[in-house]
Design a protein around this motif. Structure first.
Motif, mmCIF file in Angstrom:
data_model
loop_
_atom_site.group_PDB
_atom_site.id
_atom_site.type_symbol
_atom_site.label_atom_id
_atom_site.label_comp_id
_atom_site.label_asym_id
_atom_site.label_seq_id
_atom_site.Cartn_x
_atom_site.Cartn_y
_atom_site.Cartn_z
ATOM 1 N N THR A 48 51.919 96.760 -170.132
ATOM 2 C CA THR A 48 52.477 97.105 -168.826
ATOM 3 C C THR A 48 51.355 97.155 -167.790
ATOM 4 O O THR A 48 50.312 97.765 -168.049
ATOM 5 N N PRO A 49 51.536 96.540 -166.630
ATOM 6 C CA PRO A 49 50.506 96.595 -165.584
ATOM 7 C C PRO A 49 50.239 98.035 -165.135
ATOM 8 O O PRO A 49 51.151 98.868 -165.103
ATOM 9 N N ALA A 50 49.001 98.323 -164.781
ATOM 10 C CA ALA A 50 48.594 99.683 -164.400
ATOM 11 C C ALA A 50 49.435 100.257 -163.259
ATOM 12 O O ALA A 50 49.840 101.428 -163.335
ATOM 13 N N LEU A 56 55.840 104.762 -163.382
ATOM 14 C CA LEU A 56 56.678 105.343 -164.433
ATOM 15 C C LEU A 56 56.239 106.744 -164.815
ATOM 16 O O LEU A 56 57.061 107.589 -165.188
ATOM 17 N N ALA A 57 54.951 107.043 -164.691
ATOM 18 C CA ALA A 57 54.454 108.386 -164.970
ATOM 19 C C ALA A 57 54.968 109.400 -163.962
ATOM 20 O O ALA A 57 55.109 110.581 -164.283
#
Length: 59
Positions: A48-50, A56-57
């Motif tokens: 997953t891209p940063a 999402l976090a």
């Protein structure tokens, strides 16, 4: 067909692969969402891209 048009000939104005893909994916209605789903599924959760990880976090 498009390759025969002067504005699309690689010899006159070479376009990098990223530019070609950008033009292809953004050219037709619905193509962005169609390919976004396919690319996201192919990517997998481990890659997953940063920026997406950070988003999402927060959710």
């Amino acid at each position: 067909m498009a390759a025969s048009m002067p504005s699309h000939r690689a010899s006159r104005c070479p376009r990098p692969l990223a530019g070609q893909l950008h033009r292809f994916i953004g050219n037709r209605s619905g193509r962005k969402s169609q390919y976004a789903t396919l690319l996201a599924d192919a990517l997998g959760p481990a890659r997953t891209p940063a920026p997406l990880d950070r988003l999402l976090a927060l959710l």
